[in-house]
Design a protein around this motif. Structure first.
Motif, short mmCIF file in Angstrom:
data_model
loop_
_atom_site.label_atom_id
_atom_site.label_comp_id
_atom_site.label_asym_id
_atom_site.label_seq_id
_atom_site.Cartn_x
_atom_site.Cartn_y
_atom_site.Cartn_z
N LEU A 156 0.80 -1.14 0.23
CA LEU A 156 0.00 0.01 0.02
C LEU A 156 0.84 1.18 -0.04
CD1 LEU A 156 -2.75 -0.86 2.54
CD2 LEU A 156 -3.18 -0.61 0.02
N CYS A 157 1.95 1.19 0.69
CA CYS A 157 2.59 2.44 1.01
C CYS A 157 3.67 2.68 -0.47
CB CYS A 157 3.69 2.13 2.10
SG CYS A 157 4.81 3.77 2.55
N GLU A 158 4.14 1.63 -1.20
CA GLU A 158 4.62 1.65 -2.30
C GLU A 158 3.73 2.27 -3.47
OE1 GLU A 158 6.39 -2.26 -3.26
OE2 GLU A 158 7.72 -2.22 -1.35
N GLN A 159 2.50 1.72 -3.54
CA GLN A 159 1.54 2.21 -4.25
C GLN A 159 1.12 3.73 -4.14
OE1 GLN A 159 -1.79 -0.21 -3.62
NE2 GLN A 159 -0.92 -1.92 -4.88
N GLY A 160 1.20 4.14 -3.07
CA GLY A 160 1.21 5.47 -2.41
C GLY A 160 2.24 6.46 -3.05
N ASN A 161 3.52 5.80 -2.70
CA ASN A 161 4.53 6.42 -3.27
C ASN A 161 4.68 6.63 -4.61
OD1 ASN A 161 5.69 6.68 -0.55
ND2 ASN A 161 6.98 4.98 -0.77
N GLU A 169 -4.80 10.69 -4.11
CA GLU A 169 -5.13 9.18 -4.08
C GLU A 169 -3.91 8.54 -3.24
OE1 GLU A 169 -7.68 7.03 -5.11
OE2 GLU A 169 -8.60 9.13 -5.38
N ALA A 170 -2.96 9.13 -3.34
CA ALA A 170 -1.62 8.76 -2.59
C ALA A 170 -2.06 9.04 -1.10
CB ALA A 170 -0.40 9.79 -2.75
N VAL A 171 -2.53 9.85 -0.50
CA VAL A 171 -2.86 10.14 0.93
C VAL A 171 -3.80 8.87 1.30
CG1 VAL A 171 -4.38 11.43 2.51
CG2 VAL A 171 -2.54 12.46 0.66
N LYS A 172 -5.03 8.59 0.61
CA LYS A 172 -5.89 7.59 0.84
C LYS A 172 -5.13 6.30 1.13
CE LYS A 172 -9.78 9.25 -1.87
NZ LYS A 172 -10.51 9.10 -3.11
N LEU A 173 -3.73 6.07 0.09
CA LEU A 173 -3.32 4.77 0.48
C LEU A 173 -2.56 4.91 1.62
CD1 LEU A 173 -2.37 3.85 -3.13
CD2 LEU A 173 -4.07 2.74 -1.89
N TYR A 174 -1.71 5.75 1.93
CA TYR A 174 -0.94 6.36 3.16
C TYR A 174 -1.79 6.07 4.21
CZ TYR A 174 2.85 8.44 0.12
OH TYR A 174 3.81 8.49 -0.98
N LYS A 175 -2.72 6.51 4.32
CA LYS A 175 -3.75 6.33 5.61
C LYS A 175 -4.07 5.01 5.93
CE LYS A 175 -5.98 10.92 5.73
NZ LYS A 175 -7.13 11.78 5.71
N SER A 176 -4.41 4.21 4.82
CA SER A 176 -4.42 2.71 5.01
C SER A 176 -3.44 2.19 5.45
CB SER A 176 -5.18 1.99 3.59
OG SER A 176 -6.30 2.82 3.40
N ALA A 177 -2.14 2.42 5.05
CA ALA A 177 -0.94 1.81 5.48
C ALA A 177 -0.35 2.19 6.87
CB ALA A 177 -0.05 1.95 4.30
N GLU A 178 -0.90 3.41 7.07
CA GLU A 178 -0.27 3.95 8.24
C GLU A 178 -1.34 3.13 9.63
OE1 GLU A 178 -0.84 5.98 12.14
OE2 GLU A 178 -2.29 6.15 10.54
N GLU A 179 -2.57 2.86 9.22
CA GLU A 179 -3.55 2.21 10.12
C GLU A 179 -3.15 0.73 10.63
OE1 GLU A 179 -7.35 2.64 8.37
OE2 GLU A 179 -7.37 4.75 8.79
N LEU A 180 -2.15 0.31 9.37
CA LEU A 180 -1.58 -0.85 9.55
C LEU A 180 -0.27 -0.85 10.22
CD1 LEU A 180 -2.84 -2.40 6.07
CD2 LEU A 180 -3.74 -3.06 8.33
N ASN A 223 0.62 20.58 2.17
CA ASN A 223 -0.71 20.74 1.69
C ASN A 223 -0.88 20.15 0.34
OD1 ASN A 223 -3.36 21.47 1.63
ND2 ASN A 223 -2.84 23.67 0.83
N ARG A 224 -0.58 18.77 0.45
CA ARG A 224 -0.49 17.94 -0.80
C ARG A 224 -1.67 16.90 -0.76
NH1 ARG A 224 5.93 17.61 -1.65
NH2 ARG A 224 6.45 19.57 -2.45
N GLY A 225 -2.74 16.87 -1.31
CA GLY A 225 -3.73 15.97 -1.37
C GLY A 225 -4.54 16.00 -0.08
N VAL A 226 -4.62 16.88 0.80
CA VAL A 226 -5.30 16.62 2.15
C VAL A 226 -6.52 17.54 2.14
CG1 VAL A 226 -3.25 16.11 3.46
CG2 VAL A 226 -3.61 18.38 3.26
N ASP A 227 -7.46 17.29 2.77
CA ASP A 227 -8.61 18.22 2.90
C ASP A 227 -8.80 19.12 3.80
OD1 ASP A 227 -8.92 16.43 4.92
OD2 ASP A 227 -10.85 15.29 3.92
N GLU A 228 -7.69 19.13 4.75
CA GLU A 228 -7.76 20.11 5.90
C GLU A 228 -7.33 21.71 5.26
OE1 GLU A 228 -8.44 22.39 8.81
OE2 GLU A 228 -8.58 20.02 9.40
N THR A 229 -8.26 22.50 5.60
CA THR A 229 -7.95 24.14 4.87
C THR A 229 -7.06 24.81 5.71
OG1 THR A 229 -10.10 24.67 5.55
CG2 THR A 229 -10.08 23.91 3.35
#
Length: 464
Positions: free
Chosen positions: A9-14, A24-35, A51-57
């Protein structure tokens, strides 16, 4: 789920991150981080930090979230994340500011091979930033403590330099150049500056240029110096841009070209380098490469003064003192002379003293005038040396002291000041502050006369 899936998952995110598909990378990183992926936690810190790919303003909230991920990844043994975590404690981002914790984390990061952490430690020790309280007078370090911190700075920079990092190489070069943390060795400084410059580090190019300009550690070569300055300038180094402008203006190491000079001065000024504004002011004041314009000159000087240019402060003082393009304003002249004087400029100290002595733009004050004449005299200003000599002779603003007055006359006279040479002649003729000696008096009168002093010419005739 297996660890291999987590890594996948992390490699795909990278891969997605490299393709700039950050969301999309952030989504995969979050899944990998939870693991439990430490690398994914680090990358999430990077994404929130930049501020890359995140939804916090909210920027502050993003920084706090990034800090949390960096700290988590750092605690998991990720060296680069540990460096970012240290920065969080250094600046109080998402956590309480704590220099001791920051240093501890930088050290762990450096032990893990992170050169940025090594450089940060070098910077901290080089600049004595180990204490959290920046304004605590009681925290001032002794010379021996300073030596210890400089030695630590040198050691950390060297560790980075030996890994080939240009910032570390520059740090080692500076330690050798200034003799801080290592014995002063200009040749070694040049060696390390060169290594960093070869990797294109702007400040290393600039400092190496200075060495060639002054012939320090290398044979003086103004052409080489100019080339190095220009390389640094092209990388946005503000001070180098000003130096390039100066070299073009004066034909140093390059053919004189005022258009190029003005271009580089303006680039340097845009980067808020104070001396560039001062130099532009001089160009407008004297009509060098541009039409003479005192209003623009004053604006340039004012901007330079705001940024800390002592010469600009002094030049503004002159504009108001002599009414250059403005009405004479002695009060403003004194204000700017004093600013420059407080910053150690001898010419400004002399002019301020004159205004105080004459009561121009300020209340007349012999003691204050004597103070500033003496300050300028100590810095080698021959006019001030002659004036303070007169003050000691006559007890103006200071206790009368003929011997001290004579000493100051002599210092000024040796610099070729005709009035001081005449005063030395008078002292020898009349035995004031020194044993009388007519022959020596005649010699000094002759020197003063050759410098146009009319009274000395009369004195020579009198002695004959």
């Amino acid at each position: 789920m297996s660890k291999s899936k987590c890594d996948e998952l992390c490699e795909q995110g990278n891969k997605l991150y490299g393709e700039q598909n950050f969301a999309e990378a952030v989504k995969l990183y979050k899944s990998a981080e939870e693991l439990g992926s430490v690398e994914a936690a680090y990358m999430l810190g990077i994404c929130y930090n930049y501020n890359r790919g995140v939804d916090e303003t909210d920027e502050k909230r993003r920084s706090e979230i990034a800090g949390g991920y960096f700290i988590k990844a750092g605690d998991g043994g990720h060296a680069e994340a540990q460096c970012f975590a240290a920065l969080c404690y250094l600046h109080g981002i998402g956590v309480e500011k704590d220099m001791s914790v920051a240093i501890e984390r930088f050290e762990k990061s450096a032990d893990g091979g992170c050169v940025q952490a090594m450089n940060n430690l070098g910077y901290i020790y080089e600049n004595g930033l180990t204490n959290d309280s920046e304004d605590d007078d009681e925290s001032e370090e002794s010379d021996s403590e300073n030596d210890d911190t400089y030695a630590l700075a040198f050691d950390w920079y060297m560790k980075s330099a030996e890994k080939g990092d240009p910032t570390g190489q520059l740090g080692v070069g500076k330690c050798y150049y200034y003799g801080k943390g290592a014995k002063r060795d200009i040749h070694s400084a040049v060696k390390w500056y060169t290594l960093a410059a070869e990797q294109g580090l702007a400040d290393a190019l600039f400092r190496l240029g200075e060495c060639y300009d002054d012939g320090e550690g290398v044979k003086k070569d103004e052409i080489e110096a100019f080339g190095l300055y220009k390389q640094a300038a092209q990388k946005g180094h503000a001070k180098a841009q000003c130096y390039v402008g100066y070299d073009y203006e004066n034909g140093i190491g390059v053919t004189r070209n005022m258009d190029e000079a003005l271009k580089w001065y303006n680039l340097s000024a845009q980067n808020n380098y104070f001396q560039a504004y001062c130099n532009l002011g001089c160009c407008y004041e004297e009509g060098r490469g541009v039409k003479k314009n005192m209003a623009t000159a004053l604006k340039m000087y004012e901007k330079g003064a705001e940024l800390g240019s002592v010469m600009a402060m002094y030049n503004i003082g002159n504009i108001y003192a002599f009414g250059k393009g403005v009405k004479v304003n002695s009060e403003l002249a004194v204000e700017f002379y004093e600013k420059a004087a407080q910053n150690g400029m001898a010419e400004a100290q002399f002019n301020l003293a004159q205004h105080l002595y004459e009561g121009k733009g300020v209340e007349q004050d012999d003691e204050a005038a004597a103070f500033w004449f003496l300050e300028a005299a100590k810095r080698g200003d021959s006019d001030a040396q002659c004036q303070i000599g007169s003050f000691y002779m006559d007890g103006i603003g200071v206790d009368e002291d003929a011997e001290l007055g004579f000493k100051w006359f002599m210092r000024s006279a040796k610099q070729g000041d005709g009035d001081a040479q005449y005063a030395v002649g008078l002292c020898y003729e009349n035995g004031i502050g020194v044993d009388a000696d007519p022959d020596v008096a005649a010699d000094w009168y002759a020197r003063a006369a050759s410098n146009g002093n009319a009274e000395a010419k009369k004195a020579l005739k009198r002695l004959k």
